[in-house]
Design a protein around this motif. Structure first.
Motif, PDB file in Angstrom:
ATOM      1  N   GLU A  95      56.454  46.957  35.419  1.00  0.00           N
ATOM      2  CA  GLU A  95      56.967  45.527  36.619  1.00  0.00           C
ATOM      3  C   GLU A  95      55.795  44.610  36.310  1.00  0.00           C
ATOM      4  O   GLU A  95      56.214  43.846  37.017  1.00  0.00           O
ATOM      5  N   VAL A  96      54.712  45.626  36.207  1.00  0.00           N
ATOM      6  CA  VAL A  96      53.321  44.908  36.700  1.00  0.00           C
ATOM      7  C   VAL A  96      53.325  44.102  34.984  1.00  0.00           C
ATOM      8  O   VAL A  96      53.210  43.001  35.757  1.00  0.00           O
ATOM      9  N   ALA A  97      53.860  44.478  34.538  1.00  0.00           N
ATOM     10  CA  ALA A  97      53.247  44.056  32.477  1.00  0.00           C
ATOM     11  C   ALA A  97      54.493  42.122  33.376  1.00  0.00           C
ATOM     12  O   ALA A  97      53.794  41.507  33.011  1.00  0.00           O
ATOM     13  N   LEU A  98      55.625  43.091  33.475  1.00  0.00           N
ATOM     14  CA  LEU A  98      56.856  42.063  34.389  1.00  0.00           C
ATOM     15  C   LEU A  98      56.166  40.384  34.917  1.00  0.00           C
ATOM     16  O   LEU A  98      55.935  39.801  34.077  1.00  0.00           O
ATOM     17  N   MET A  99      55.381  41.164  36.122  1.00  0.00           N
ATOM     18  CA  MET A  99      54.974  39.920  36.727  1.00  0.00           C
ATOM     19  C   MET A  99      54.114  39.055  36.315  1.00  0.00           C
ATOM     20  O   MET A  99      54.177  37.972  36.688  1.00  0.00           O
ATOM     21  N   TYR A 100      53.022  39.407  35.262  1.00  0.00           N
ATOM     22  CA  TYR A 100      51.956  39.185  34.817  1.00  0.00           C
ATOM     23  C   TYR A 100      52.655  38.558  33.797  1.00  0.00           C
ATOM     24  O   TYR A 100      52.441  36.668  33.566  1.00  0.00           O
ATOM     25  N   GLN A 101      53.720  38.448  32.956  1.00  0.00           N
ATOM     26  CA  GLN A 101      54.075  37.454  33.012  1.00  0.00           C
ATOM     27  C   GLN A 101      55.364  35.841  32.861  1.00  0.00           C
ATOM     28  O   GLN A 101      54.674  35.283  32.454  1.00  0.00           O
ATOM     29  N   ALA A 166      54.171  37.760  41.167  1.00  0.00           N
ATOM     30  CA  ALA A 166      54.953  36.312  40.405  1.00  0.00           C
ATOM     31  C   ALA A 166      56.000  35.493  41.217  1.00  0.00           C
ATOM     32  O   ALA A 166      55.820  34.192  40.846  1.00  0.00           O
ATOM     33  N   ASP A 167      56.744  35.982  42.385  1.00  0.00           N
ATOM     34  CA  ASP A 167      57.600  34.613  43.415  1.00  0.00           C
ATOM     35  C   ASP A 167      56.421  34.030  44.059  1.00  0.00           C
ATOM     36  O   ASP A 167      56.658  33.187  44.542  1.00  0.00           O
ATOM     37  N   VAL A 168      55.297  34.740  44.525  1.00  0.00           N
ATOM     38  CA  VAL A 168      53.948  33.685  45.305  1.00  0.00           C
ATOM     39  C   VAL A 168      53.992  33.208  44.350  1.00  0.00           C
ATOM     40  O   VAL A 168      53.492  31.740  45.111  1.00  0.00           O
ATOM     41  N   ILE A 169      53.224  32.772  43.342  1.00  0.00           N
ATOM     42  CA  ILE A 169      53.184  31.626  42.244  1.00  0.00           C
ATOM     43  C   ILE A 169      53.725  31.425  42.052  1.00  0.00           C
ATOM     44  O   ILE A 169      53.859  29.237  40.962  1.00  0.00           O
TER      45      ILE A 169
END
Length: 223
Positions: A95-101, A166-169
């Motif tokens: 999920e960390v990787a997906l967040m950055y993606q 990811a949602d913040v951005i």
């Protein structure tokens, strides 16, 4: 702590908004906040130029540290205040990787919006072509379809089950789409995501003031 922070921002700007959401999520209310007008050219004023020589918003300072790129400011706030407020980085490495993606893919979504919605603003009149406008609109629609598919696969949030950076951005960019009339029936997963996140306290507390006082547009209703 937040008293050492200063944010110069403009209402309705996704880059400004995401920093404000991050500050709320990390419990950093009470920072020095100054709203400026894009229409009046205040983002080119000396107060902004003293922090950001590009004359762009947001302009953010924490003590002697300056961060004028909104992605950088959000990442900085999460890293420096990881044990304060809401944790915005998942525990699961996938999920960390997906967040950055998803965070950095948000740049593509915003770029497609700029190309389509603000074509006339950035392209001189004698260089505009209907074919380019059509191509940009199709490119934006294809990009939105990608995000609809992402939420279909991984929702309810952009990086899985938890609200994250990811949602913040990216949420302010999604909200921008619906502000311009994106049809909820055409993109039901994005609409559900938008309707869920817009009620989050950090989002409600920072909702653009000019959006509260004026109706949205129907530019994208037929997309």
């Amino acid at each position: 702590m937040a008293k050492d922070m200063t944010l110069l921002w403009g209402s309705g700007s996704p880059p400004c908004w995401r920093v404000m959401i991050a500050l709320e999520e990390k419990g950093l209310q009470g920072y020095n906040s100054k709203q400026l007008s894009f229409e009046k050219g205040e983002h080119k004023g000396k107060d902004v130029l003293a922090i950001n020589p590009r004359g762009q918003l947001p302009a953010f300072k924490h003590g002697n540290i300056t961060l004028n790129e909104s992605y950088g400011a959000c990442l900085y706030l999460e890293e420096q205040f990881k044990n304060q407020g809401n944790k915005l980085t998942p525990e699961n490495k996938a999920e960390v990787a997906l967040m950055y993606q998803r965070m950095f893919e948000g740049l593509s979504l915003f770029d497609k919006i700029r190309q389509s919605l603000f074509y006339d603003r950035f392209v001189p009149e004698n260089e505009r072509h209907d074919s380019a406008k059509k191509r940009n609109a199709e490119g934006l629609k294809d990009e939105i379809k990608i995000w609809e598919g992402y939420l279909q696969a991984t929702g309810p949030y952009l990086a899985g089950k938890s609200f994250s950076l990811a949602d913040v951005i990216v949420f302010p960019v999604v909200a921008f789409l619906f502000r311009f009339g994106l049809n909820e029936e055409h993109f039901p997963k994005l609409a559900a995501y938008h309707n869920t996140v817009k009620d989050r306290p950090s989002v409600k507390n920072t909702w653009p003031s000019n959006w509260k006082d004026s109706p949205g547009m129907d530019t994208l209703k037929n997309l």
